[in-house]
Motif scaffolding. Structure first.
Motif, PDB file in Angstrom:
ATOM      1  N   TYR A  19       0.833  -1.200   0.000  1.00  0.00           N
ATOM      2  CA  TYR A  19       0.000   0.000   0.000  1.00  0.00           C
ATOM      3  C   TYR A  19       0.871   1.254   0.000  1.00  0.00           C
ATOM      4  O   TYR A  19       0.642   2.195  -0.780  1.00  0.00           O
ATOM      5  N   LEU A  20       1.887   1.272   0.845  1.00  0.00           N
ATOM      6  CA  LEU A  20       2.800   2.412   0.910  1.00  0.00           C
ATOM      7  C   LEU A  20       3.469   2.628  -0.443  1.00  0.00           C
ATOM      8  O   LEU A  20       3.548   3.767  -0.935  1.00  0.00           O
ATOM      9  N   GLU A  21       3.943   1.574  -1.058  1.00  0.00           N
ATOM     10  CA  GLU A  21       4.625   1.693  -2.348  1.00  0.00           C
ATOM     11  C   GLU A  21       3.684   2.241  -3.424  1.00  0.00           C
ATOM     12  O   GLU A  21       4.090   3.055  -4.261  1.00  0.00           O
ATOM     13  N   ARG A  22       2.416   1.816  -3.411  1.00  0.00           N
ATOM     14  CA  ARG A  22       1.438   2.345  -4.377  1.00  0.00           C
ATOM     15  C   ARG A  22       1.228   3.842  -4.169  1.00  0.00           C
ATOM     16  O   ARG A  22       1.180   4.616  -5.125  1.00  0.00           O
ATOM     17  N   GLN A  23       1.117   4.242  -2.912  1.00  0.00           N
ATOM     18  CA  GLN A  23       0.904   5.660  -2.605  1.00  0.00           C
ATOM     19  C   GLN A  23       2.118   6.496  -3.012  1.00  0.00           C
ATOM     20  O   GLN A  23       1.981   7.592  -3.562  1.00  0.00           O
ATOM     21  N   VAL A  24       3.304   5.989  -2.743  1.00  0.00           N
ATOM     22  CA  VAL A  24       4.534   6.690  -3.110  1.00  0.00           C
ATOM     23  C   VAL A  24       4.621   6.805  -4.631  1.00  0.00           C
ATOM     24  O   VAL A  24       4.962   7.871  -5.167  1.00  0.00           O
ATOM     25  N   GLU A  25       4.284   5.739  -5.333  1.00  0.00           N
ATOM     26  CA  GLU A  25       4.333   5.751  -6.796  1.00  0.00           C
ATOM     27  C   GLU A  25       3.357   6.777  -7.369  1.00  0.00           C
ATOM     28  O   GLU A  25       3.690   7.528  -8.278  1.00  0.00           O
ATOM     29  N   GLN A  26       2.159   6.824  -6.816  1.00  0.00           N
ATOM     30  CA  GLN A  26       1.160   7.779  -7.301  1.00  0.00           C
ATOM     31  C   GLN A  26       1.580   9.218  -7.033  1.00  0.00           C
ATOM     32  O   GLN A  26       1.307  10.106  -7.825  1.00  0.00           O
ATOM     33  N   SER A  27       2.232   9.444  -5.910  1.00  0.00           N
ATOM     34  CA  SER A  27       2.653  10.804  -5.560  1.00  0.00           C
ATOM     35  C   SER A  27       3.870  11.245  -6.360  1.00  0.00           C
ATOM     36  O   SER A  27       4.157  12.433  -6.450  1.00  0.00           O
ATOM     37  N   ARG A  28       4.616  10.270  -6.876  1.00  0.00           N
ATOM     38  CA  ARG A  28       5.869  10.527  -7.600  1.00  0.00           C
ATOM     39  C   ARG A  28       6.883  11.274  -6.735  1.00  0.00           C
ATOM     40  O   ARG A  28       7.645  12.098  -7.212  1.00  0.00           O
ATOM     41  N   MET A  29       6.836  10.990  -5.454  1.00  0.00           N
ATOM     42  CA  MET A  29       7.796  11.568  -4.509  1.00  0.00           C
ATOM     43  C   MET A  29       8.692  10.446  -4.019  1.00  0.00           C
ATOM     44  O   MET A  29       8.278   9.285  -4.006  1.00  0.00           O
ATOM     45  N   PRO A  30       9.910  10.773  -3.585  1.00  0.00           N
ATOM     46  CA  PRO A  30      10.720   9.747  -2.922  1.00  0.00           C
ATOM     47  C   PRO A  30      10.007   9.281  -1.640  1.00  0.00           C
ATOM     48  O   PRO A  30       9.262  10.043  -1.023  1.00  0.00           O
ATOM     49  N   ARG A  31      10.239   8.048  -1.257  1.00  0.00           N
ATOM     50  CA  ARG A  31       9.546   7.477  -0.101  1.00  0.00           C
ATOM     51  C   ARG A  31       9.747   8.318   1.162  1.00  0.00           C
ATOM     52  O   ARG A  31       8.803   8.597   1.889  1.00  0.00           O
ATOM     53  N   TYR A  34       7.761  11.504   0.994  1.00  0.00           N
ATOM     54  CA  TYR A  34       6.339  11.191   1.151  1.00  0.00           C
ATOM     55  C   TYR A  34       5.998  10.988   2.634  1.00  0.00           C
ATOM     56  O   TYR A  34       5.040  11.571   3.145  1.00  0.00           O
ATOM     57  N   LEU A  35       6.785  10.177   3.328  1.00  0.00           N
ATOM     58  CA  LEU A  35       6.532   9.912   4.750  1.00  0.00           C
ATOM     59  C   LEU A  35       6.698  11.175   5.594  1.00  0.00           C
ATOM     60  O   LEU A  35       5.907  11.419   6.507  1.00  0.00           O
ATOM     61  N   ARG A  36       7.694  11.993   5.266  1.00  0.00           N
ATOM     62  CA  ARG A  36       7.872  13.252   5.997  1.00  0.00           C
ATOM     63  C   ARG A  36       6.654  14.152   5.827  1.00  0.00           C
ATOM     64  O   ARG A  36       6.203  14.788   6.774  1.00  0.00           O
ATOM     65  N   ALA A  37       6.123  14.214   4.619  1.00  0.00           N
ATOM     66  CA  ALA A  37       4.940  15.042   4.354  1.00  0.00           C
ATOM     67  C   ALA A  37       3.754  14.556   5.182  1.00  0.00           C
ATOM     68  O   ALA A  37       3.004  15.365   5.739  1.00  0.00           O
ATOM     69  N   LEU A  38       3.598  13.250   5.300  1.00  0.00           N
ATOM     70  CA  LEU A  38       2.504  12.706   6.108  1.00  0.00           C
ATOM     71  C   LEU A  38       2.701  13.023   7.586  1.00  0.00           C
ATOM     72  O   LEU A  38       1.765  13.416   8.283  1.00  0.00           O
ATOM     73  N   VAL A  39       3.931  12.870   8.070  1.00  0.00           N
ATOM     74  CA  VAL A  39       4.222  13.121   9.479  1.00  0.00           C
ATOM     75  C   VAL A  39       3.962  14.585   9.833  1.00  0.00           C
ATOM     76  O   VAL A  39       3.446  14.900  10.899  1.00  0.00           O
TER      77      VAL A  39
END
Length: 102
Positions: A19-31, A34-39
């Motif tokens: 699920y995380l990988e799909r979300q990262v792929e859709q956002s086209r951001m580095p993992r 992406y996680l920093r933005a969520l935090v």
């Protein structure tokens, strides 16, 4: 020295990782980004499709033409039939593009 010196290990099961990988792929951001933005409480959205910019240009052109037609109609008290037909043709073309590409 790194700006970010704190490391937080995170364990995920296969489903969570997928699920995380799909979300990262859709956002086209580095993992990590992406996680920093969520935090930080940010909302992460998928980047627009490649045809998005073309569609925005078409809509902007339609708006410009509508604005020009409105100026003429306000100045003269009426709009020519040719202007109305052109505006209608452009609106239909943009609507077709939206239906086909979205």
């Amino acid at each position: 020295m790194r700006k970010r010196e704190h490391v937080i290990p995170l364990r995920l099961n296969k489903r969570e990782l997928a699920y995380l990988e799909r979300q990262v792929e859709q956002s086209r951001m580095p993992r990590e980004e992406y996680l920093r933005a969520l935090v930080m409480g940010g909302e992460v959205r998928a980047r627009p499709c490649t045809h998005h910019a073309d569609l925005l240009r078409k809509v902007a052109g339609l708006c410009n033409n509508a604005n020009q037609l409105a100026h003429v109609a306000n100045r003269t008290g009426q709009a020519s039939q040719q202007s109305v037909e052109e505006m209608t043709r452009l609106a239909r073309a943009v609507w077709r593009a939206v239906k086909e590409q979205w």
